[in-house]
Design an enzyme around this catalytic site. Structure first.
Site, PDB file in Angstrom:
ATOM      1  N   LYS A 256      -7.704 -21.990 175.390  1.00 25.97           N
ATOM      2  CA  LYS A 256      -6.362 -22.249 175.909  1.00 25.97           C
ATOM      3  C   LYS A 256      -4.907 -21.069 176.190  1.00 25.97           C
ATOM      4  O   LYS A 256      -4.889 -20.459 175.326  1.00 25.97           O
ATOM      5  CB  LYS A 256      -4.995 -23.501 174.946  1.00 25.97           C
ATOM      6  CG  LYS A 256      -4.526 -24.194 176.034  1.00 25.97           C
ATOM      7  CD  LYS A 256      -3.265 -24.979 174.655  1.00 25.97           C
ATOM      8  CE  LYS A 256      -1.850 -25.301 175.432  1.00 25.97           C
ATOM      9  NZ  LYS A 256      -1.258 -26.650 174.292  1.00 25.97           N
ATOM     10  N   ASP A 261       5.042 -22.250 177.841  1.00 29.92           N
ATOM     11  CA  ASP A 261       5.037 -24.121 177.718  1.00 29.92           C
ATOM     12  C   ASP A 261       6.695 -24.675 177.829  1.00 29.92           C
ATOM     13  O   ASP A 261       6.909 -24.906 176.496  1.00 29.92           O
ATOM     14  CB  ASP A 261       4.011 -24.538 176.818  1.00 29.92           C
ATOM     15  CG  ASP A 261       3.691 -26.104 177.087  1.00 29.92           C
ATOM     16  OD1 ASP A 261       4.211 -26.908 178.307  1.00 29.92           O
ATOM     17  OD2 ASP A 261       3.184 -26.997 175.168  1.00 29.92           O
ATOM     18  N   LYS A 268      10.328 -30.121 176.826  1.00 31.94           N
ATOM     19  CA  LYS A 268      10.586 -30.012 175.508  1.00 31.94           C
ATOM     20  C   LYS A 268      12.436 -29.381 175.464  1.00 31.94           C
ATOM     21  O   LYS A 268      13.109 -28.874 176.076  1.00 31.94           O
ATOM     22  CB  LYS A 268       9.975 -27.870 175.216  1.00 31.94           C
ATOM     23  CG  LYS A 268       8.678 -28.592 175.022  1.00 31.94           C
ATOM     24  CD  LYS A 268       7.628 -27.113 174.744  1.00 31.94           C
ATOM     25  CE  LYS A 268       6.354 -27.737 174.146  1.00 31.94           C
ATOM     26  NZ  LYS A 268       6.027 -28.686 173.550  1.00 31.94           N
ATOM     27  N   ASP A 279       1.636 -19.750 173.166  1.00 39.45           N
ATOM     28  CA  ASP A 279       0.783 -20.830 173.398  1.00 39.45           C
ATOM     29  C   ASP A 279      -0.515 -20.426 174.940  1.00 39.45           C
ATOM     30  O   ASP A 279      -1.367 -21.332 174.728  1.00 39.45           O
ATOM     31  CB  ASP A 279       1.804 -22.263 174.736  1.00 39.45           C
ATOM     32  CG  ASP A 279       0.880 -23.569 174.389  1.00 39.45           C
ATOM     33  OD1 ASP A 279      -0.390 -23.459 173.158  1.00 39.45           O
ATOM     34  OD2 ASP A 279       1.549 -24.171 175.081  1.00 39.45           O
ATOM     35  N   ASP A 338       3.943 -32.552 179.036  1.00 39.22           N
ATOM     36  CA  ASP A 338       3.867 -31.970 177.914  1.00 39.22           C
ATOM     37  C   ASP A 338       2.467 -32.079 176.728  1.00 39.22           C
ATOM     38  O   ASP A 338       1.962 -31.089 176.296  1.00 39.22           O
ATOM     39  CB  ASP A 338       5.129 -31.563 177.382  1.00 39.22           C
ATOM     40  CG  ASP A 338       5.226 -30.663 175.724  1.00 39.22           C
ATOM     41  OD1 ASP A 338       4.947 -29.519 175.823  1.00 39.22           O
ATOM     42  OD2 ASP A 338       6.106 -30.867 174.684  1.00 39.22           O
ATOM     43  N   GLU A 340      -0.381 -30.472 177.791  1.00 41.11           N
ATOM     44  CA  GLU A 340      -0.998 -29.844 179.737  1.00 41.11           C
ATOM     45  C   GLU A 340      -2.235 -29.449 178.935  1.00 41.11           C
ATOM     46  O   GLU A 340      -2.885 -28.435 179.364  1.00 41.11           O
ATOM     47  CB  GLU A 340      -0.065 -28.736 180.093  1.00 41.11           C
ATOM     48  CG  GLU A 340      -0.215 -27.688 179.166  1.00 41.11           C
ATOM     49  CD  GLU A 340       1.060 -27.374 177.554  1.00 41.11           C
ATOM     50  OE1 GLU A 340       1.901 -28.720 177.591  1.00 41.11           O
ATOM     51  OE2 GLU A 340       0.359 -26.805 177.359  1.00 41.11           O
ATOM     52  N   ARG A 342      -4.507 -29.743 176.866  1.00 40.15           N
ATOM     53  CA  ARG A 342      -5.923 -30.556 177.553  1.00 40.15           C
ATOM     54  C   ARG A 342      -6.197 -30.345 178.283  1.00 40.15           C
ATOM     55  O   ARG A 342      -7.755 -30.495 178.686  1.00 40.15           O
ATOM     56  CB  ARG A 342      -5.795 -32.070 177.007  1.00 40.15           C
ATOM     57  CG  ARG A 342      -4.501 -32.999 176.990  1.00 40.15           C
ATOM     58  CD  ARG A 342      -4.722 -34.038 176.521  1.00 40.15           C
ATOM     59  NE  ARG A 342      -3.214 -33.427 174.997  1.00 40.15           N
ATOM     60  CZ  ARG A 342      -2.821 -34.601 174.067  1.00 40.15           C
ATOM     61  NH1 ARG A 342      -3.447 -35.743 174.203  1.00 40.15           N
ATOM     62  NH2 ARG A 342      -1.899 -33.997 172.804  1.00 40.15           N
TER      63      ARG A 342
HETATM   64  N1  BES Z   1       1.563 -26.314 173.185  1.00 35.93           N
HETATM   65  C1  BES Z   1       2.109 -27.473 172.456  1.00 35.93           C
HETATM   66  C2  BES Z   1       1.692 -27.683 171.295  1.00 35.93           C
HETATM   67  C3  BES Z   1       2.290 -26.800 170.153  1.00 35.93           C
HETATM   68  C4  BES Z   1       3.696 -27.296 169.667  1.00 35.93           C
HETATM   69  C5  BES Z   1       1.872 -25.414 169.626  1.00 35.93           C
HETATM   70  C6  BES Z   1       4.335 -26.897 168.670  1.00 35.93           C
HETATM   71  C7  BES Z   1       2.533 -25.132 168.643  1.00 35.93           C
HETATM   72  C8  BES Z   1       3.920 -25.554 167.972  1.00 35.93           C
HETATM   73  C9  BES Z   1       1.379 -28.729 173.360  1.00 35.93           C
HETATM   74  O1  BES Z   1       1.466 -28.287 174.327  1.00 35.93           O
HETATM   75  C10 BES Z   1       2.579 -30.453 172.856  1.00 35.93           C
HETATM   76  O2  BES Z   1       2.940 -29.925 174.025  1.00 35.93           O
HETATM   77  N2  BES Z   1       1.940 -30.947 172.335  1.00 35.93           N
HETATM   78  C11 BES Z   1       2.278 -32.185 172.783  1.00 35.93           C
HETATM   79  C12 BES Z   1       1.341 -33.550 172.763  1.00 35.93           C
HETATM   80  C13 BES Z   1       2.182 -34.643 172.930  1.00 35.93           C
HETATM   81  C14 BES Z   1       3.076 -34.856 174.133  1.00 35.93           C
HETATM   82  C15 BES Z   1       1.535 -35.090 172.894  1.00 35.93           C
HETATM   83  C16 BES Z   1       2.913 -31.990 170.920  1.00 35.93           C
HETATM   84  O3  BES Z   1       2.252 -31.908 170.174  1.00 35.93           O
HETATM   85  O4  BES Z   1       4.232 -32.611 170.709  1.00 35.93           O
HETATM   86 ZN    ZN Z   2       1.199 -26.912 175.116  1.00 32.30          ZN
HETATM   87 MN    MN Z   3       3.326 -28.797 175.464  1.00 34.09          MN
END
Ligand code: BES
Ligand code: ZN
Ligand code: MN
Length: 491
Positions: A256, A261, A268, A279, A338, A340, A342
Site C-alpha cells: 500500500k 492519507d 481525518k 501511509d 478513509d 482507502e 484496501r
Molecule cells: N492509513 C489509515 C490507517 C492508519 C491509522 C495507519 C493510524 C496508521 C495510523 C487507514 O487508511 C485508515 O484510515 N483506516 C481507517 C479505517 C476505518 C475508516 C474503517 C481507520 O483505521 O480508522
Molecule cells: Zn490509509
Molecule cells: Mn485512510
C-alpha cells in the site's frame, strides 16, 4: 557508515568498544587488553560502579603503547544471553554524538559466529540511521561523525561474507525504506515516488510504471477512485527480480503506497494528520525488500507491486456511497473514503495474482488504526489463508527480529462486509476493524496462497525504545521479507 571486519588484534581507531560480562569477565582481545592495563582496569571499573551489567560503561584513555585513543568498556551481562546486534545498537546510540569518527567492536573470543558478528554490524548501522536532509540549521556538533564501524573478530572472513552477502544489503534496503517513509508528502507524491523506484534498475531490477491511462484500461477503478480527488496522478509500479530458475514461479510482494492519507471526504481530524505521510509504509517495505533482494542477488524470482496514490478531498473526490467496480469485476460501495488502503490493494492484489500467477503473495500495509489498538507498536498483524505461509512468516519474524503476530480470519467476520447496494462495502463497522479490513482483501486473492501484514503500528512510530529504530519511519518489513524469501525460496 563503512563497515569492515578486521581480525582479532587491536586495530587502529579512536574508540575501542569492549564488552565486559557480568562479574568483570573478559575474553579474547578484551582479556589481553584488560591484563595489559593491570590494576588500572579494576580501579577504573570500581570508580565507575561498573559490574558488567547491561547499560553500564566506563572509559579508559588508552596507554601510549596501544593503537587506540580510548577504551570504552561496556556491560554485556550474561555471556550466554549476549546479543551482538542489540549490544552494538545500544553502544552506537550512546556514542553517536561523541566526536569520534570510528568505532571498533571487539567481538572475538566470546563464542559468536560469523553471522552473529555480521548482525552486530546491522545493529550498529540501524542505530546510526538519521534523516537530516531538510535540517539546514543543524549545527556541526549535532551531526554524528561516525564514518567507520569496525568489527574485530577471529574469523573475520566469515563475518564479512555473512555481512556482504546478506545482512549488509538488508540494512541498505531498510535505510532505503526509512528514507521513503520519512520523506515529506510534497516531495514523495506518486509520480516522484515511481521515478525513484525506476532508478533502482541500476541494481538489476526491471521496473515498469503504469499510469492512470493504463490502469483505466485494465479496469482498476477501486485504486483509481482513491486518487480522483488528487491533482497528482496515481501510479502502479512493478519491480521484477529474476534471480531464480526460469521454471520457478514467482512470489509477489504487494504494498500500500498512499503517499498521503487525508481520509478524503471522510476527512481525518487535523491533529496528528501529518503522520499520514507514512501511509506508504507497506510500499516502502516492498521497495526496500526488492532493493535488498537485488543488492544481494537473491536466488529467487520475486515481483514487487506497489499502488501509489494520494487520498484527497476535492470537488472531484470520491463520495461516501459511491459504488466502484474493481478490476476483479466485484463492486464496492465506498461508505468511508478513509478506508482507502484496501481499495488500492484490491486492484493491486488482483493484478498480481492474475498477471503473475505467484506461488505465494504477501501484501504489507499501514491498513488500520485498529491494529495499533490490538498489538501496539511491537507486533505487526499477520492474516493468512494458509497455515504453512503463516508458519513461514512466524519463523522469518524470529530470524529477522521483526515481530509479527497471527490474527484470525473467519466467514463470520467476512459477512460484516456485505452490502445491500453492491457486492460489498469497504468498512465493517467498529468491531474487529483490522480483521474486517483483512477479510476485504481476502475477497480479491482467490485461492492464491496469501498473507496480509498490517504494519500501521510497526512501520511508523513516534515513540521508540529499540535503539535500532531512530526515526519515524522504521523500515519494518524489509528484513522480514528477505528472511522469508531466503528461508523458503532460495534453497
Ligand atoms: N492509513 C489509515 C490507517 C492508519 C491509522 C495507519 C493510524 C496508521 C495510523 C487507514 O487508511 C485508515 O484510515 N483506516 C481507517 C479505517 C476505518 C475508516 C474503517 C481507520 O483505521 O480508522
Ligand atoms: Zn490509509
Ligand atoms: Mn485512510
Amino acid at each position: 557508515m563503512k563497515v569492515s571486519f578486521v581480525g582479532d588484534k587491536l586495530a587502529k581507531g579512536d574508540i575501542a568498544v569492549m564488552p565486559i560480562f557480568e562479574g568483570l569477565k573478559s575474553f579474547g582481545a578484551t582479556k589481553d587488553t584488560v591484563s595489559a592495563l593491570g590494576k588500572a582496569f579494576k580501579a577504573a571499573a570500581k570508580a565507575a560502579n561498573f559490574e558488567g551489567k547491561p547499560g553500564q560503561s566506563f572509559d579508559i584513555f588508552a596507554p601510549a603503547d596501544m593503537p587506540v585513543d580510548r577504551l570504552h568498556f561496556v556491560g554485556a551481562g550474561d555471556k550466554k544471553k549476549f546479543d551482538a546486534e542489540k549490544f552494538a545498537a545500544k553502544t552506537v546510540r550512546a556514542l553517536l554524538m561523541t566526536r569520534h569518527k570510528s568505532l571498533t567492536f571487539y567481538f572475538d573470543g566470546i563464542g559468536l559466529s560469523g553471522d552473529d558478528v555480521a548482525r552486530g554490524a546491522v545493529g550498529a548501522r540501524l542505530a546510526g540511521y538519521r534523516f537530516d536532509a531538510y535540517r539546514t540549521k543543524l549545527s556541526a556538533d549535532k551531526k554524528p561523525v561516525i564514518k567507520a564501524l569496525k568489527f574485530a573478530f577471529d574469523s573475520a572472513a566469515k563475518a564479512r561474507s555473512a555481512y556482504n552477502n546478506f545482512h549488509g544489503p538488508l540494512c541498505d534496503g531498510t535505510y532505503y525504506a526509512r528514507d521513503l517513509v520519512n520523506e515529506p508528502p510534497n516531495v514523495l507524491f506518486p509520480k516522484a515516488y515511481a521515478k525513484r523506484i525506476k532508478k533502482l534498475e541500476s541494481l538489476g531490477l526491471k521496473v515498469e510504471i503504469l499510469g492512470e491511462k493504463r490502469m483505466t484500461t485494465l479496469g482498476m477503478n477501486a485504486l483509481l477512485g482513491v486518487g480522483v480527488g488528487s491533482e497528482r496522478e496515481s501510479q502502479l509500479v512493478v519491480m521484477k527480480w529474476e534471480g531464480g530458475k526460469k521454471s520457478q514461479k514467482p512470489v509477489c510482494l504487494v504494498g500500500k503506497g498512499v503517499t498521503f492519507d487525508t481520509g478524503g471526504i471522510s476527512l481525518k481530524p487535523g491533529n496528528g494528520m501529518w503522520d499520514m505521510k507514512g501511509d506508504m509504509g507497506g510500499s516502502a517495505a516492498v521497495v526496500g525488500a526488492m532493493y535488498a533482494l537485488a543488492a544481494r542477488k537473491a536466488k529467487a524470482n520475486v515481483i514487487g507491486i506497489v499502488g501509489l496514490v494520494e487520498n484527497m478531498p476535492d470537488g472531484k473526490a470520491q463520495l461516501p456511497g459511491d459504488i466502484v467496480k474493481s478490476m476483479s469485476g466485484q463492486t464496492i460501495e465506498v461508505q468511508n473514503t478513509d478506508a482507502e488502503g484496501r481499495l488500492v490493494l484490491a486492484d493491486a492484489l488482483h493484478y498480481a495474482r492474475t498477471k503473475y500467477k505467484p506461488q505465494a503473495m504477501i501484501n504489507l500495509a499501514t491498513l488500520t488504526g485498529a491494529i495499533i489498538i490490538s498489538l501496539g507498536h511491537e507486533h505487526a498483524g499477520v492474516f493468512s489463508n494458509s497455515d504453512d505461509l503463516a508458519e513461514q512468516l512466524a519463523n522469518a519474524s524470529g530470524s529477522s527480529t521483526e515481530r509479527s503476530w497471527r490474527m484470525p480470519l473467519l466467514p463470520e467476520y467476512d459477512r460484516l462486509l456485505d452490502s445491500p447496494n453492491a457486492d460489498m462495502k469497504n468498512i465493517g463497522g467498529r468491531e474487529a476493524g483490522s480483521i474486517t479490513a483483512a477479510q476485504f482483501l481476502q475477497r480479491f486473492v482467490g485461492d492464491t496462497v496469501w498473507a496480509h501484514i498490517d504494519i500501521a503500528g510497526t512501520g511508523m512510530k513516534n515513540k521508540r525504545h529499540d535503539p535500532r529504530e531512530t526515526t519515524f519511519g522504521t523500515g519494518y518489513g524489509v528484513r522480514l521479507l528477505n528472511h522469508w524469501v531466503a528461508e523458503n525460496y532460495e534453497g
